[in-house]
Structure formats: C-alpha cells, structure tokens
Design a protein around this motif. Structure first.
Motif, PDB file in Angstrom:
ATOM      1  N   GLU A  54       2.076 103.100  -1.644  1.00 32.63           N
ATOM      2  CA  GLU A  54       1.128 102.472  -2.556  1.00 32.63           C
ATOM      3  C   GLU A  54      -0.319 102.691  -2.098  1.00 32.63           C
ATOM      4  O   GLU A  54      -1.205 102.931  -2.909  1.00 32.63           O
ATOM      5  N   ARG A  55      -0.547 102.615  -0.796  1.00 25.62           N
ATOM      6  CA  ARG A  55      -1.889 102.872  -0.262  1.00 25.62           C
ATOM      7  C   ARG A  55      -2.306 104.315  -0.571  1.00 25.62           C
ATOM      8  O   ARG A  55      -3.426 104.574  -0.997  1.00 25.62           O
ATOM      9  N   ILE A  71      -3.272 104.727  -4.255  1.00 25.32           N
ATOM     10  CA  ILE A  71      -4.610 104.217  -4.569  1.00 25.32           C
ATOM     11  C   ILE A  71      -5.680 105.133  -3.988  1.00 25.32           C
ATOM     12  O   ILE A  71      -6.680 105.421  -4.655  1.00 25.32           O
ATOM     13  N   GLN A  72      -5.476 105.618  -2.773  1.00 28.67           N
ATOM     14  CA  GLN A  72      -6.436 106.571  -2.185  1.00 28.67           C
ATOM     15  C   GLN A  72      -6.560 107.806  -3.063  1.00 28.67           C
ATOM     16  O   GLN A  72      -7.671 108.270  -3.337  1.00 28.67           O
ATOM     17  N   TYR A  88      -2.178  95.074   3.855  1.00 31.14           N
ATOM     18  CA  TYR A  88      -2.248  96.065   2.780  1.00 31.14           C
ATOM     19  C   TYR A  88      -3.367  95.701   1.804  1.00 31.14           C
ATOM     20  O   TYR A  88      -4.179  96.549   1.424  1.00 31.14           O
ATOM     21  N   ASP A 135      -6.695  96.441   3.213  1.00 29.11           N
ATOM     22  CA  ASP A 135      -6.943  97.885   3.160  1.00 29.11           C
ATOM     23  C   ASP A 135      -7.366  98.323   1.761  1.00 29.11           C
ATOM     24  O   ASP A 135      -8.277  99.131   1.596  1.00 29.11           O
ATOM     25  N   ILE A 136      -6.697  97.779   0.747  1.00 25.94           N
ATOM     26  CA  ILE A 136      -7.023  98.122  -0.631  1.00 25.94           C
ATOM     27  C   ILE A 136      -8.431  97.646  -0.974  1.00 25.94           C
ATOM     28  O   ILE A 136      -9.195  98.351  -1.638  1.00 25.94           O
ATOM     29  N   GLU A 137      -8.775  96.475  -0.506  1.00 30.42           N
ATOM     30  CA  GLU A 137     -10.128  95.959  -0.734  1.00 30.42           C
ATOM     31  C   GLU A 137     -11.161  96.912  -0.133  1.00 30.42           C
ATOM     32  O   GLU A 137     -12.175  97.229  -0.768  1.00 30.42           O
ATOM     33  N   ILE A 169      -9.623  92.660  -7.322  1.00 30.58           N
ATOM     34  CA  ILE A 169      -8.328  92.423  -6.677  1.00 30.58           C
ATOM     35  C   ILE A 169      -7.671  91.183  -7.296  1.00 30.58           C
ATOM     36  O   ILE A 169      -6.461  91.160  -7.539  1.00 30.58           O
TER      37      ILE A 169
END
Length: 192
Positions: A60-61, A64-65, A122, A125-127, A153
């Motif tokens: 998932e990370r 998004i990247q 996680y 990290d997304i933030e 978010i």
C-alpha cells in the motif's frame, strides 16, 4: 508448497473474512495442502497474519508513492480527488487494500496493540508522503499544509469507514459531499 503460496491464499481469506473468520484449515485447503504443512513455514495463524500485514503495508505504501510520483499532469484538485475516488475500486480488485481496510478497522483483539502500532506507523508514513507531495502546491492552499494533509487523511479514514460498513454506493455519496466541503475549505478558507 512455498510460503508465498500460503501467504497469497491467506491474504485473500483474511481480506474477505477477517482474522476470526479465517481458519488455517481453509487456507490449507485453498492451497491444496494439509493444515500441518503450514507449520513448516509459520509458527501459527498469528505469525502468518502479521507477516501478511507487513507485506500489505509495504504494498500500500508503494502504491501511494507510485501514485503521487506519477500523477504530475493533472491539476492538484483532480489528483487528490482521483486518489480518493479510485480507493473503492482498489479495495475490490486488490486483496492488500481490502485486507488493510478490513483489518485496520477491525483487528483481532489479541493482536490489537501490535497491529495498531504498525498501522499508525503506516499512516504516519502516508502523511509524510502527502506532505512532500503537496509542498510544491503549498502556495495554492489557504491553510497550513500540515492541516491540509491531516484533513485529507481524515477524509480518507471517513471514506474507508463508509466503504467498509456501507458499500460502494454510500461511499460515492459521501465522497462527493465530503470532497466539495474539503476542497472549499483548503482552497478558499481564510483565517481572520
């Protein structure tokens, strides 16, 4: 039989049925092995589940990247909206997204603390990914960038809850209404 085959079958089961609704016997049956064969690769259901969680978070990370680095031609309004709009489809077509949606909000009680620590890491990290992504657009927003990202978010969380409990139609309804308010707030609101 490889550990990756077991994990693939388990991912689908956990995504569909959650931790409590998935048995090692069902996973073994899906793979075409005996239940005892799973123990050659994993100590038990918890280890298998947590191993899948690690893979899902990485997947998932990475998604998004890839999304934020590849969507450079669309205006920022369209890029952010598209990210939200595609989430329901992603949950229907990607077991990792479905796993994280279901198990992030409904983790097994005995693994709750450990799992939520991984989920919160996680989310942090997304933030950071969205902060970096939106820094180039910072002059466009009329509120501090950190507030834009935290609100975004929060919007994601709200939409995920709707998708988890109510399905795609209500997700779409909430998306359209929430997006309009969110966008007006970050692009037009001025503090007095």
């Amino acid at each position: 039989m490889s550990a990756s085959n077991i994990k693939h079958a388990a991912l689908i089961q956990f995504a569909q049925n959650g931790y409590d609704g998935t048995s090692l016997a069902t996973i073994a049956n899906d793979v075409g092995i005996k239940k005892q064969s799973i123990y050659a690769h994993f100590k038990g259901k918890d280890e298998l589940y947590l191993s899948i969680l690690e893979d899902v978070i990485m997947d998932e990370r990475r998604y998004i990247q890839d999304y934020v680095s590849s969507q450079t031609t669309l205006p920022i309004h369209d890029r952010l909206y598209q990210f939200l709009a595609e989430y329901s489809e992603r949950c229907e077509t990607h077991a990792s997204s479905k796993f994280l949606l279901r198990n992030g909000f409904l983790p097994p009680s005995h693994l709750h603390e450990l799992m939520m620590q991984k989920v919160y890491n996680y989310l942090d990290d997304i933030e950071q990914l969205f902060l970096q992504y939106l820094e180039k657009q910072q002059t466009f927003f009329t509120v501090p960038l950190e507030e834009v990202v935290i609100s975004f978010i929060g919007l994601i969380d709200s939409l995920q809850i709707e998708l988890l409990y109510s399905g795609t139609d209500r997700f779409q309804r909430r998306l359209h209404a929430s997006w309009n308010i969110f966008w007006r707030g970050i692009s037009a609101f001025k503090e007095e």
